[in-house]
Design a protein around this motif. Structure first.
Motif, PDB file in Angstrom:
ATOM      1  N   LEU A 154      39.129  44.305  32.887  1.00  0.00           N
ATOM      2  CA  LEU A 154      38.428  45.815  32.181  1.00  0.00           C
ATOM      3  C   LEU A 154      37.183  44.866  32.479  1.00  0.00           C
ATOM      4  N   LEU A 155      36.559  43.437  32.094  1.00  0.00           N
ATOM      5  CA  LEU A 155      35.387  42.796  32.859  1.00  0.00           C
ATOM      6  C   LEU A 155      35.147  43.296  34.030  1.00  0.00           C
ATOM      7  N   GLU A 156      36.122  42.792  35.084  1.00  0.00           N
ATOM      8  CA  GLU A 156      36.192  42.953  36.576  1.00  0.00           C
ATOM      9  C   GLU A 156      35.782  44.214  36.558  1.00  0.00           C
ATOM     10  N   SER A 157      36.631  45.496  35.664  1.00  0.00           N
ATOM     11  CA  SER A 157      36.125  46.932  36.324  1.00  0.00           C
ATOM     12  C   SER A 157      35.390  47.512  35.589  1.00  0.00           C
ATOM     13  N   THR A 158      34.622  47.250  34.494  1.00  0.00           N
ATOM     14  CA  THR A 158      33.130  46.609  34.464  1.00  0.00           C
ATOM     15  C   THR A 158      32.028  46.592  34.873  1.00  0.00           C
TER      16      THR A 158
END
Length: 79
Positions: free
Chosen positions: A30-34
């Protein structure tokens, strides 16, 4: 009887371990995608919460099976 209780403990422990690893991977992605596409953050967060709810079902099912083993299978082996 001890093997049934040991197997129940292993089921609960492995379920908890797998859930912890799953949450770590899910949060990291999630952090990577965001970070890659900040404009999609609300959609990604919604999908992450849905997946987190589904991921929580794994240890709950494991606890249910372990309780079945302890309270239904193990007492029958005592007598």
């Amino acid at each position: 009887m001890e093997l049934v209780i040991l197997s129940a403990a292993i089921i609960i422990g492995m379920g908890a371990l797998a859930t912890g690893i799953g949450f770590a991977l899910l949060g990291g992605k999630l952090l990577e995608s965001t970070a890659r596409q900040p404009e999609l953050a609300p959609q990604l967060q919604t999908k992450t919460f849905i997946m987190a709810g589904l991921l929580d079902a794994v240890p709950m099912i494991g606890v249910g099976i372990a309780m079945y083993l302890i309270f239904v299978v193990a007492p029958g082996m005592a007598g």
